[in-house]
Design a protein around this motif. Structure first.
Motif, short mmCIF file in Angstrom:
data_model
loop_
_atom_site.label_atom_id
_atom_site.label_comp_id
_atom_site.label_asym_id
_atom_site.label_seq_id
_atom_site.Cartn_x
_atom_site.Cartn_y
_atom_site.Cartn_z
N LYS A 36 -2.37 -11.53 1.53
CA LYS A 36 -1.09 -11.91 2.11
C LYS A 36 -0.28 -10.67 2.50
O LYS A 36 0.37 -10.65 3.56
CB LYS A 36 -0.30 -12.76 1.12
CG LYS A 36 0.96 -13.39 1.71
CD LYS A 36 1.62 -14.33 0.72
CE LYS A 36 2.77 -15.09 1.38
NZ LYS A 36 3.75 -14.20 2.02
N GLU A 37 -0.37 -9.65 1.67
CA GLU A 37 0.35 -8.41 1.97
C GLU A 37 -0.20 -7.75 3.23
O GLU A 37 0.56 -7.28 4.09
CB GLU A 37 0.24 -7.46 0.78
CG GLU A 37 1.08 -6.20 0.92
CD GLU A 37 0.99 -5.33 -0.32
OE1 GLU A 37 1.13 -4.10 -0.16
OE2 GLU A 37 0.77 -5.86 -1.42
N LEU A 38 -1.53 -7.75 3.37
CA LEU A 38 -2.15 -7.18 4.56
C LEU A 38 -1.78 -7.98 5.81
O LEU A 38 -1.52 -7.41 6.88
CB LEU A 38 -3.68 -7.14 4.40
CG LEU A 38 -4.24 -6.08 3.45
CD1 LEU A 38 -5.74 -6.30 3.26
CD2 LEU A 38 -3.96 -4.68 3.98
N GLN A 39 -1.76 -9.31 5.67
CA GLN A 39 -1.40 -10.16 6.81
C GLN A 39 0.04 -9.89 7.24
O GLN A 39 0.33 -9.76 8.44
CB GLN A 39 -1.58 -11.62 6.45
CG GLN A 39 -1.22 -12.58 7.60
CD GLN A 39 -1.50 -14.02 7.23
OE1 GLN A 39 -2.55 -14.35 6.72
NE2 GLN A 39 -0.52 -14.89 7.47
N ASP A 40 0.95 -9.83 6.28
CA ASP A 40 2.35 -9.57 6.59
C ASP A 40 2.51 -8.21 7.26
O ASP A 40 3.31 -8.05 8.19
CB ASP A 40 3.21 -9.62 5.32
CG ASP A 40 3.30 -11.04 4.76
OD1 ASP A 40 3.01 -11.98 5.52
OD2 ASP A 40 3.65 -11.20 3.57
N GLU A 41 1.74 -7.23 6.77
CA GLU A 41 1.79 -5.89 7.37
C GLU A 41 1.32 -5.91 8.82
O GLU A 41 1.90 -5.29 9.70
CB GLU A 41 0.93 -4.93 6.54
CG GLU A 41 0.93 -3.49 7.05
CD GLU A 41 -0.05 -2.62 6.27
OE1 GLU A 41 -0.49 -1.61 6.84
OE2 GLU A 41 -0.36 -2.96 5.11
N GLY A 42 0.24 -6.70 9.08
CA GLY A 42 -0.26 -6.81 10.44
C GLY A 42 0.72 -7.50 11.37
O GLY A 42 0.92 -7.07 12.51
N LEU A 43 1.37 -8.56 10.87
CA LEU A 43 2.38 -9.26 11.68
C LEU A 43 3.54 -8.34 12.01
O LEU A 43 4.04 -8.33 13.14
CB LEU A 43 2.90 -10.49 10.93
CG LEU A 43 1.89 -11.62 10.67
CD1 LEU A 43 2.53 -12.72 9.85
CD2 LEU A 43 1.36 -12.18 11.97
N ILE A 88 -2.49 -8.17 13.99
CA ILE A 88 -2.27 -9.44 13.28
C ILE A 88 -3.52 -9.85 12.51
O ILE A 88 -3.45 -10.29 11.36
CB ILE A 88 -1.87 -10.54 14.26
CG1 ILE A 88 -0.54 -10.20 14.94
CG2 ILE A 88 -1.77 -11.90 13.56
CD1 ILE A 88 -0.15 -11.15 16.06
N ALA A 89 -4.70 -9.69 13.15
CA ALA A 89 -5.96 -10.13 12.54
C ALA A 89 -6.54 -9.12 11.56
O ALA A 89 -7.48 -9.44 10.84
CB ALA A 89 -6.98 -10.42 13.64
N LYS A 90 -5.99 -7.89 11.54
CA LYS A 90 -6.54 -6.79 10.75
C LYS A 90 -7.99 -6.52 11.15
O LYS A 90 -8.90 -6.41 10.33
CB LYS A 90 -6.45 -7.07 9.25
CG LYS A 90 -5.06 -7.44 8.74
CD LYS A 90 -4.02 -6.38 9.08
CE LYS A 90 -4.25 -5.07 8.35
NZ LYS A 90 -3.20 -4.07 8.67
N SER A 91 -8.21 -6.42 12.47
CA SER A 91 -9.55 -6.15 13.00
C SER A 91 -9.52 -4.85 13.79
O SER A 91 -8.45 -4.29 14.06
CB SER A 91 -10.01 -7.31 13.90
OG SER A 91 -9.16 -7.44 15.03
N ASP A 92 -10.70 -4.40 14.19
CA ASP A 92 -10.80 -3.18 14.99
C ASP A 92 -10.31 -3.45 16.42
O ASP A 92 -10.84 -4.36 17.07
CB ASP A 92 -12.25 -2.68 15.01
CG ASP A 92 -12.41 -1.44 15.87
OD1 ASP A 92 -12.90 -1.55 17.00
OD2 ASP A 92 -12.00 -0.36 15.42
N PRO A 93 -9.33 -2.70 16.93
CA PRO A 93 -8.78 -3.02 18.25
C PRO A 93 -9.78 -2.84 19.39
O PRO A 93 -9.74 -3.61 20.37
CB PRO A 93 -7.59 -2.06 18.39
CG PRO A 93 -7.81 -1.00 17.38
CD PRO A 93 -8.58 -1.62 16.26
N ILE A 94 -10.66 -1.83 19.29
CA ILE A 94 -11.64 -1.62 20.37
C ILE A 94 -12.63 -2.78 20.40
O ILE A 94 -12.94 -3.33 21.47
CB ILE A 94 -12.38 -0.28 20.18
CG1 ILE A 94 -11.39 0.89 20.22
CG2 ILE A 94 -13.45 -0.12 21.25
CD1 ILE A 94 -10.66 1.04 21.53
#
Length: 692
Positions: A6-13, A560-566
């Motif tokens: 949840k913390e990672l998701q909030d950080e991504g948002l 938002i997804a915490k994925s690799d942007p490339i």
């Protein structure tokens, strides 16, 4: 979900929201009394633009100049000279992000006065056309420089570099190699055309930005502030969430609704992706695919009439056709592209063996609709005004804004019992929402106004006599081959689009290549309608929003997804390949643009067959139809797509007189492939899903 997730998701948002705010609102976060300056200027700008649509009558040149002056003030007060912090004593103000330095106040005032010079000395400039005096040259030169700096601060270096190269070429053309040689211009002619007339900075793009685009951007900002974004998402989830891959299908629908009035890919990503990406991950989509789907659907939001990322109005002016004709021409490709996205996310869900979200976890459709129907009303009014009485776009947008403002003013008061507030407090909240929406709309317009004005420099240089030379150069590079020329143009649009907003990219490429496409095709005896050439340029400019390594929309979705942007960008581009095919097809098959087609049943027939072609192409690129494709089914699917995209070309080979009957051959082949795949699974056994 664990506390860490949840913390990672909030950080991504938060990261995605910050990217959106930096793109639309600037880098500065000032405190104290200074924080009221930019909102006050933005509010005045919105009120000025609304006045133009109601009671204020001004000359078009005055409107353009005042529009640009407002934009320049907000730019220099919101964006520091340098994005990075400067540690050198005495120069730290260059990167100051927590206060507005005195130098930026001065530049903002001087920039606004330079933009208004064409208004201040209107009669004098009219008397001196072609013979500017020293004051004209000094102020005109300053306007060009200050505008390019504003574009650098807001958009980045790409547009100022392009404008600078064209300016360099205008002066040094006589010294270029023979095949690039140009007679060149004097400083007086350059400044006169670029800064002191309506042929350059104050040209058609800025006029459209000032008269029409602002109101549509303002309408979108007010709609979002009213709460329509969440309503669209809940409505889409209530309709589609229970189906296979439901959250992804809901994202397509929600982004399509948002894209009706939004002109920004990254805004679409943050508005809808905040809710849809976590839900897509929840039902089994890998993080990078969930983000890539949101990127693809949000990018495609700019294809949707009636706004089309603000380009629809500029296309209408350039091509000199009614605005509704642009919407008509763009309708089939845009909606077919969205239908193909629905199909793609369904294929992804099938490949991964997904299910939908349980009905109990979804919003209830009628409850959602009843509680948010008021958000649909202004959109219906907008479409009604444009289609039935055919009022001008600015009048239609203005009336829709008035209705939306009335809804916003009373919506909290009407629902006061639910929120535990009084009627007066509800009215106050509504009024503050309207003010916040007016401020947000003006701040969202800054990049569009600066981009259209800066692109006007390129357009102004081209109209000095470069048009014929550009056509000759493109003809030389493509060796007179129309197909090669289309590929060169598409590549140039995508490369430029990595550094330019969609609208600016369209203006630059349309002024350079659209007339050349029409002319060179004519030399080969092939007719390309001007609207087709302009839409071709526009489509490939949009694709740059999710093209690595730059695509900002991909970076926002990846945050938002915490994925690799490339990886996200590459996957999003793979989903958007079906969009890249469409422009090539409607160049050769103008039926897709409904040119000369007034029959509604025939228009729907063409749309349905175009969708089948898109589905077949998507199945070929995704490797899946009813089940996983076998090697011999790929060419069959491509053949279906080809038949649907070019029925007239294949009609002669099939011995069919009416090329519309060629569609039926493709439809039969598509059905045969589906039946073959279903036979392979016995119509009941499901193929083992692929690993994520």
């Amino acid at each position: 979900m664990s506390d860490q997730d949840k913390e990672l998701q909030d950080e991504g948002l938060e990261t995605a929201r910050r990217m959106k705010e930096e793109e639309e609102l600037g880098l500065r976060r000032v405190q104290g009394w200074q924080r009221y300056i930019v909102p006050a200027v933005a509010l005045c700008w919105s009120l000025f633009q609304l006045s133009l649509s109601s009671w204020l009558i001004l000359d078009s040149t005055y409107i353009r100049a005042i529009h640009l002056a407002f934009a320049l003030i907000i730019v220099f007060l919101s964006y520091p000279t340098l994005r990075r912090d400067v540690k050198i004593p005495g120069l730290r103000w260059l990167g100051e992000k927590h206060t507005i330095p005195a130098a930026d106040y001065l530049v903002a005032i001087l920039g606004a006065l330079a933009a208004l010079y064409i208004v201040i000395d209107y009669n004098g400039l009219a008397a001196r056309i072609g013979q500017p005096n020293l004051r004209d040259l000094v102020i005109g030169t300053f306007l060009v420089l200050i505008l390019l700096d504003a574009a650098r601060r807001v958009i980045g270096p790409a547009l100022p570099i392009i404008a600078g190269l064209f300016t360099f070429y205008a002066f040094f053309g006589p010294y270029m190699p023979e095949f690039l040689a140009f007679r060149g211009v004097s400083l007086a002619r350059y400044i006169g055309q670029i800064s002191l007339t309506t042929e350059g900075i104050f040209g058609i793009p800025l006029d459209v930005s000032a008269r029409i685009v602002f109101l549509f951007v303002l309408f979108g900002a007010l709609l979002e502030r009213a709460g329509a974004g969440r309503f669209f998402i809940d409505l889409a989830m209530s309709l589609l969430g229970r189906y296979k891959g439901g959250p992804a299908k809901a994202a397509v629908l929600a982004s399509g609704l948002t894209g009706l009035v939004s002109g920004s890919s990254i805004a679409n990503v943050v508005t809808t992706g905040t809710f849809t990406i976590p839900m897509m991950k929840k039902v089994g989509y890998p993080a990078y695919k969930a983000a890539a789907i949101e990127v693809a659907v949000s990018t495609n939001g700019q294809l949707m009439p009636p706004v089309m990322g603000a380009a629809a109005f500029i296309i209408a002016e350039y091509v000199n056709i009614p605005y509704l004709e642009v919407c008509k021409a763009a309708a089939v490709p845009a909606f077919a592209s969205y239908m193909a996205l629905f199909f793609i996310v369904h294929l992804e869900a099938s490949k991964l063996g997904m299910k939908g979200i349980p009905q109990i976890d979804l919003p209830r459709f009628f409850f959602t609709l009843v509680n948010g129907w008021q958000y649909l009303l202004p959109i219906f009014v907008l479409l009604y005004e444009l289609i039935i009485p055919r009022h001008s776009p600015d009048l239609a947008a203005f009336r829709s804004i008035l209705l939306l403002a009335a809804i916003m003013l009373f919506q909290h008061a009407v629902g006061r019992k639910k929120h535990g507030i009084t009627f007066g407090e509800g009215i106050k909240r509504g009024f503050l929402d309207i003010v916040a929406g007016l401020i947000a709309g003006a701040r969202n317009m800054v990049s569009v106004a600066v981009a259209t004005a800066s692109a006007g420099i390129v357009v102004g240089v081209v109209t000095m006599g470069l048009g014929g030379l550009i056509t000759a150069v493109i003809d030389t590079l493509s060796m007179g081959n129309l197909g090669l020329m289309l590929f060169i143009t598409a590549a140039a649009c995508m490369i430029l689009g990595m550094g330019l907003p969609t609208t600016a990219n369209y203006i630059v490429m349309a002024s350079l290549t659209a007339p050349a496409l029409v002319t060179i095709a004519g030399w080969q005896g092939f007719e390309v309608p001007l609207i087709a050439a302009h839409l071709f340029v526009f489509y490939f400019g949009i694709l740059a929003d999710d093209t690595p390594p730059v695509g900002l929309a991909a970076y926002a979705a990846a945050a938002i997804a915490k994925s690799d942007p490339i990886r996200t960008g590459l996957q999003g581009f793979m989903y958007d390949i079906r969009t890249a095919v469409l422009p090539f097809m409607f160049i050769f098959n103008t039926d897709m643009l409904l040119l000369g087609i007034d029959s509604i049943p025939l228009a729907f027939y063409i749309f349905a067959m175009t969708c089948v072609g898109m589905f077949a192409f998507a199945s070929a690129t995704m490797g899946w139809f009813a089940v996983r494709n076998r090697w011999y089914e790929y060419p069959l699917l491509i053949a279906v797509a080809a038949l649907m995209f070019r029925p007239g070309f294949f009609a002669a080979y099939l011995g069919i007189d009416n090329h519309y009957l060629s569609y039926l051959v493709g439809l039969a082949l598509w059905g045969a492939i589906y039946a073959l795949q279903r036979l392979r699974t016995g119509f009941g056994n499901k193929q083992t899903p692929l690993a994520a």
